[in-house]
Design a protein around this motif. Sequence first.
Motif, PDB file in Angstrom:
ATOM      1  N   UNK A  50      32.397  47.287  50.456  1.00  0.00           N
ATOM      2  CA  UNK A  50      33.607  46.467  50.390  1.00  0.00           C
ATOM      3  C   UNK A  50      33.398  45.197  51.196  1.00  0.00           C
ATOM      4  N   UNK A  51      33.863  44.084  50.652  1.00  0.00           N
ATOM      5  CA  UNK A  51      33.745  42.788  51.326  1.00  0.00           C
ATOM      6  C   UNK A  51      35.144  42.266  51.638  1.00  0.00           C
ATOM      7  N   UNK A  52      35.280  41.404  52.658  1.00  0.00           N
ATOM      8  CA  UNK A  52      36.615  40.883  52.994  1.00  0.00           C
ATOM      9  C   UNK A  52      37.156  39.984  51.881  1.00  0.00           C
ATOM     10  N   UNK A  53      38.452  40.083  51.631  1.00  0.00           N
ATOM     11  CA  UNK A  53      39.102  39.284  50.593  1.00  0.00           C
ATOM     12  C   UNK A  53      39.716  38.054  51.245  1.00  0.00           C
ATOM     13  N   UNK A  54      39.292  36.865  50.829  1.00  0.00           N
ATOM     14  CA  UNK A  54      39.880  35.644  51.392  1.00  0.00           C
ATOM     15  C   UNK A  54      41.016  35.121  50.523  1.00  0.00           C
ATOM     16  N   UNK A  55      40.926  35.297  49.205  1.00  0.00           N
ATOM     17  CA  UNK A  55      42.021  34.882  48.332  1.00  0.00           C
ATOM     18  C   UNK A  55      41.935  35.635  47.015  1.00  0.00           C
ATOM     19  N   UNK A  56      43.072  35.702  46.332  1.00  0.00           N
ATOM     20  CA  UNK A  56      43.140  36.333  45.017  1.00  0.00           C
ATOM     21  C   UNK A  56      44.220  35.633  44.212  1.00  0.00           C
ATOM     22  N   UNK A  57      44.004  35.533  42.910  1.00  0.00           N
ATOM     23  CA  UNK A  57      44.964  34.892  42.030  1.00  0.00           C
ATOM     24  C   UNK A  57      44.920  35.607  40.674  1.00  0.00           C
ATOM     25  N   UNK A  58      46.098  35.746  40.061  1.00  0.00           N
ATOM     26  CA  UNK A  58      46.205  36.328  38.727  1.00  0.00           C
ATOM     27  C   UNK A  58      46.698  35.242  37.784  1.00  0.00           C
ATOM     28  N   UNK A  59      46.004  35.080  36.657  1.00  0.00           N
ATOM     29  CA  UNK A  59      46.338  34.044  35.689  1.00  0.00           C
ATOM     30  C   UNK A  59      46.512  34.663  34.319  1.00  0.00           C
ATOM     31  N   UNK A  60      47.502  34.192  33.590  1.00  0.00           N
ATOM     32  CA  UNK A  60      47.734  34.663  32.230  1.00  0.00           C
ATOM     33  C   UNK A  60      46.584  34.225  31.332  1.00  0.00           C
ATOM     34  N   UNK A  61      46.210  35.098  30.416  1.00  0.00           N
ATOM     35  CA  UNK A  61      45.185  34.815  29.418  1.00  0.00           C
ATOM     36  C   UNK A  61      45.665  35.363  28.085  1.00  0.00           C
ATOM     37  N   UNK A  63      46.224  37.831  25.491  1.00  0.00           N
ATOM     38  CA  UNK A  63      46.263  39.290  25.418  1.00  0.00           C
ATOM     39  C   UNK A  63      46.021  39.974  26.761  1.00  0.00           C
ATOM     40  N   UNK A  64      46.345  39.319  27.861  1.00  0.00           N
ATOM     41  CA  UNK A  64      46.174  39.982  29.143  1.00  0.00           C
ATOM     42  C   UNK A  64      46.264  39.043  30.324  1.00  0.00           C
ATOM     43  N   UNK A  65      45.679  39.480  31.431  1.00  0.00           N
ATOM     44  CA  UNK A  65      45.684  38.739  32.694  1.00  0.00           C
ATOM     45  C   UNK A  65      44.272  38.744  33.256  1.00  0.00           C
ATOM     46  N   UNK A  66      43.866  37.623  33.822  1.00  0.00           N
ATOM     47  CA  UNK A  66      42.587  37.539  34.533  1.00  0.00           C
ATOM     48  C   UNK A  66      42.890  37.549  36.019  1.00  0.00           C
ATOM     49  N   UNK A  67      42.371  38.544  36.703  1.00  0.00           N
ATOM     50  CA  UNK A  67      42.509  38.650  38.156  1.00  0.00           C
ATOM     51  C   UNK A  67      41.212  38.137  38.771  1.00  0.00           C
ATOM     52  N   UNK A  68      41.318  37.130  39.632  1.00  0.00           N
ATOM     53  CA  UNK A  68      40.157  36.515  40.252  1.00  0.00           C
ATOM     54  C   UNK A  68      40.293  36.625  41.758  1.00  0.00           C
ATOM     55  N   UNK A  69      39.235  37.064  42.420  1.00  0.00           N
ATOM     56  CA  UNK A  69      39.249  37.207  43.879  1.00  0.00           C
ATOM     57  C   UNK A  69      38.038  36.504  44.471  1.00  0.00           C
ATOM     58  N   UNK A  70      38.206  36.055  45.709  1.00  0.00           N
ATOM     59  CA  UNK A  70      37.146  35.333  46.404  1.00  0.00           C
ATOM     60  C   UNK A  70      36.946  35.944  47.785  1.00  0.00           C
ATOM     61  N   UNK A 128      44.022  44.105  30.127  1.00  0.00           N
ATOM     62  CA  UNK A 128      44.696  43.942  28.844  1.00  0.00           C
ATOM     63  C   UNK A 128      46.194  44.165  28.967  1.00  0.00           C
ATOM     64  N   UNK A 129      46.942  43.611  28.010  1.00  0.00           N
ATOM     65  CA  UNK A 129      48.395  43.776  27.986  1.00  0.00           C
ATOM     66  C   UNK A 129      48.809  45.234  27.885  1.00  0.00           C
TER      67      UNK A 129
END
Length: 153
Positions: A50-61, A63-70, A128-129
């Motif tokens: 496991x690595x430390x999470x500095x940021x995360x964002x969820x964006x609509x796409x 037929x679903x959602x893209x969850x992106x973490x840094x 996915x939705x």
Amino acid sequence: MRRGPICLLALAALSGCSFEMPSFLGREGSQTGTYTLGDDAPEGAYDPVAVPVSSAVAERALHGVILRAESITPTQGYYAAVLDVGEAGPEPDASGTLTVRFTALSPTTPQATGAPQTRRLTAALFVQNVTLRDVRAFRVVGSPNSVTVPLPR
């Protein structure tokens, strides 16, 4: 009329491609398609951590959602970052929060710390939705911390 012999010659040349590569050309030619890791790697070196999470964002796409973490890793050399929903599958808890682990492979040898820009990792997950019916938020869990992101409208 000249196409017939040329086609036969090309087919005969291509049929030789299915044979194994002779070992005198520098390859063994076993065609197993498997590779082994070197014996110098320590036990458990290729287990994700496991690595430390500095940021995360969820964006609509579509037929679903893209969850992106840094993440900003402790040292340089971390690679193969992944957002993993775990063995239980993409099932949210009672409050509608889907928990995702942020993991990466750590370097096998000690690495330099370096500037934060050289230690940045990004991973993404498409949800996915169909999975999002009961989800209201995402919780990205890292090493010492976690970040909760609401589901975008």
